[in-house]
Motif scaffolding. Sequence first.
Motif, PDB file in Angstrom:
ATOM      1  N   ALA A  36       1.005  -1.042  -0.059  1.00  0.00           N
ATOM      2  CA  ALA A  36       0.182  -0.411   0.115  1.00  0.00           C
ATOM      3  C   ALA A  36       0.545   1.142  -0.186  1.00  0.00           C
ATOM      4  CB  ALA A  36      -0.851  -0.320   0.752  1.00  0.00           C
ATOM      5  N   ILE A  82       2.758   2.143  -3.662  1.00  0.00           N
ATOM      6  CA  ILE A  82       1.507   2.013  -4.498  1.00  0.00           C
ATOM      7  C   ILE A  82       0.923   3.798  -4.057  1.00  0.00           C
ATOM      8  CG2 ILE A  82      -0.847   1.670  -5.477  1.00  0.00           C
ATOM      9  CD1 ILE A  82      -0.459  -1.637  -4.553  1.00  0.00           C
ATOM     10  N   ILE A  83       0.722   3.770  -2.992  1.00  0.00           N
ATOM     11  CA  ILE A  83       0.375   5.100  -2.597  1.00  0.00           C
ATOM     12  C   ILE A  83       1.434   6.756  -3.179  1.00  0.00           C
ATOM     13  CG2 ILE A  83      -0.796   7.136  -1.645  1.00  0.00           C
ATOM     14  CD1 ILE A  83      -1.995   4.750   0.026  1.00  0.00           C
ATOM     15  N   SER A 140      -6.084   4.973   5.515  1.00  0.00           N
ATOM     16  CA  SER A 140      -6.275   3.370   5.136  1.00  0.00           C
ATOM     17  C   SER A 140      -6.537   2.145   6.350  1.00  0.00           C
ATOM     18  CB  SER A 140      -5.242   2.665   4.281  1.00  0.00           C
ATOM     19  OG  SER A 140      -4.221   3.373   4.117  1.00  0.00           O
ATOM     20  N   SER A 161      -5.978  -1.191   0.973  1.00  0.00           N
ATOM     21  CA  SER A 161      -5.064  -1.032  -0.392  1.00  0.00           C
ATOM     22  C   SER A 161      -5.227  -1.581  -1.142  1.00  0.00           C
ATOM     23  CB  SER A 161      -4.837   0.597  -0.378  1.00  0.00           C
ATOM     24  OG  SER A 161      -3.911   0.458   0.760  1.00  0.00           O
ATOM     25  N   GLN A 220      -7.177  -5.343  -2.102  1.00  0.00           N
ATOM     26  CA  GLN A 220      -7.849  -5.087  -2.565  1.00  0.00           C
ATOM     27  C   GLN A 220      -8.659  -6.069  -3.930  1.00  0.00           C
ATOM     28  OE1 GLN A 220     -10.010  -1.244  -2.798  1.00  0.00           O
ATOM     29  NE2 GLN A 220     -11.923  -1.282  -4.423  1.00  0.00           N
ATOM     30  N   GLU A 221      -7.214  -5.658  -4.693  1.00  0.00           N
ATOM     31  CA  GLU A 221      -7.060  -6.499  -5.770  1.00  0.00           C
ATOM     32  C   GLU A 221      -7.184  -8.021  -6.161  1.00  0.00           C
ATOM     33  OE1 GLU A 221      -3.190  -6.358  -8.197  1.00  0.00           O
ATOM     34  OE2 GLU A 221      -2.433  -5.334  -6.640  1.00  0.00           O
ATOM     35  N   SER A 253     -15.822   0.970  -0.298  1.00  0.00           N
ATOM     36  CA  SER A 253     -14.911  -0.382  -1.848  1.00  0.00           C
ATOM     37  C   SER A 253     -14.940  -1.641  -1.842  1.00  0.00           C
ATOM     38  CB  SER A 253     -13.165   0.328  -1.792  1.00  0.00           C
ATOM     39  OG  SER A 253     -12.565   0.507   0.010  1.00  0.00           O
ATOM     40  N   LYS A 264      -7.691   7.162  -7.434  1.00  0.00           N
ATOM     41  CA  LYS A 264      -7.153   6.434  -6.694  1.00  0.00           C
ATOM     42  C   LYS A 264      -7.605   5.985  -5.758  1.00  0.00           C
ATOM     43  CE  LYS A 264      -3.054   3.814  -7.632  1.00  0.00           C
ATOM     44  NZ  LYS A 264      -3.831   2.531  -8.558  1.00  0.00           N
ATOM     45  N   SER A 292     -10.036   4.608  -4.303  1.00  0.00           N
ATOM     46  CA  SER A 292     -10.942   2.969  -4.754  1.00  0.00           C
ATOM     47  C   SER A 292     -10.322   2.116  -4.346  1.00  0.00           C
ATOM     48  CB  SER A 292      -9.889   3.239  -6.740  1.00  0.00           C
ATOM     49  OG  SER A 292      -8.687   3.785  -6.745  1.00  0.00           O
ATOM     50  N   LEU A 293      -8.692   2.292  -3.753  1.00  0.00           N
ATOM     51  CA  LEU A 293      -7.908   1.500  -2.470  1.00  0.00           C
ATOM     52  C   LEU A 293      -8.591   1.562  -1.425  1.00  0.00           C
ATOM     53  CD1 LEU A 293      -4.608   2.858  -4.246  1.00  0.00           C
ATOM     54  CD2 LEU A 293      -5.624   0.673  -4.445  1.00  0.00           C
TER      55      LEU A 293
END
Length: 355
Positions: free
Chosen positions: A61, A64-65, A141, A224, A227-228, A248, A304, A307-308
Amino acid sequence: MNSFLKKLCVFGSLLAVLALAACGGGGDKGADEASPTNDDEATSFPEKDINGVIQWGEGGATDIISRTLASIAEDEVGASLVMQNKTGASGAIGAQYVYDQPADGYTLLFGAENPNLYQLLGISERDYVNDFVPVSIIGQSYAGIVVNKDSEFDTLEELVDYASKNAGKLKMGTSGEGGLPHVASAMLKSELDTDFNLIPYDGDGPLAVALLGNEIDVTVLAVSAAQEYVESGDFKMLAVLNNSSLDSIPDVPPITDIYEQFDQYLPWGPFQGIFAHKDTPDEVVQKLSDAFEAAQNDEEFIEKLTSLGVDPLNLHGEEAVEFVKANQSTSTWMLYDAGETEISPEELGIPKVGE
């Protein structure tokens, strides 16, 4: 007569030297005026690339962020942001590296909440409150308890029941002492009498890989980062560590729907922020804060984060300082009350929230 003239010349030269010294030395003064002062450096900042140190591994996380924001912020900052991952010791390697660099704003720590616990757990002497200044708190988060899609556990109750009756048999992946899974496991142990075998990894990314490969049975990931995998069907998220559901992942129950006693700890969760050495000039910190504040107002970046499963915060200055202190208070006392540390936060001058 010649001897007298020589003495007179020497005496005259001495007077000239003394006169120059009394005036501060004309030649040296010019050199001083040509040298940049701290104010000059702050005014011209930045004059070169800025190094961004991410204290966790790739794919998590924080990674990515941080990388998403860095690519947007370069135009606002007026310099390239060269990002690198420095992992190890629950993020303490990266934190110490940034602390050891010159306090000039050219090396920034892109970190999570972990340094708030270093002193309590004996991991490092560094912490956010005493050794760094927040440039920006990016977002808050939330954490989720996740298992592999093939796990025998479909509900949190099933997992808790097994972990309570079979001490140490379930392998829980962690990001080391003071990491999100460690604090969450302490919360579960304190309230539900669970007992996991804790296996350390270098951040959310490696933890996700370990869970995919069935190296571990369960872990706690930032939503975050998980999730995927949940959306693809690779992971099952049994609960979110929050007192309400998240937009989300609306189908995942908040832990308080299952165990009401966790409401006392919530809302709580990981956060992402940008930090500079505590001795960085105020003018430089302000420039950086202004630049990152503008970058975080970018609509695509806000989308973004959302969505996370991250709540955008975009905090700076005193607001950011107070946020960090509150998080440190909650996390340290949570670990201490769960019996995970012999050192009391009170010994470190950390009050309970609200006191």
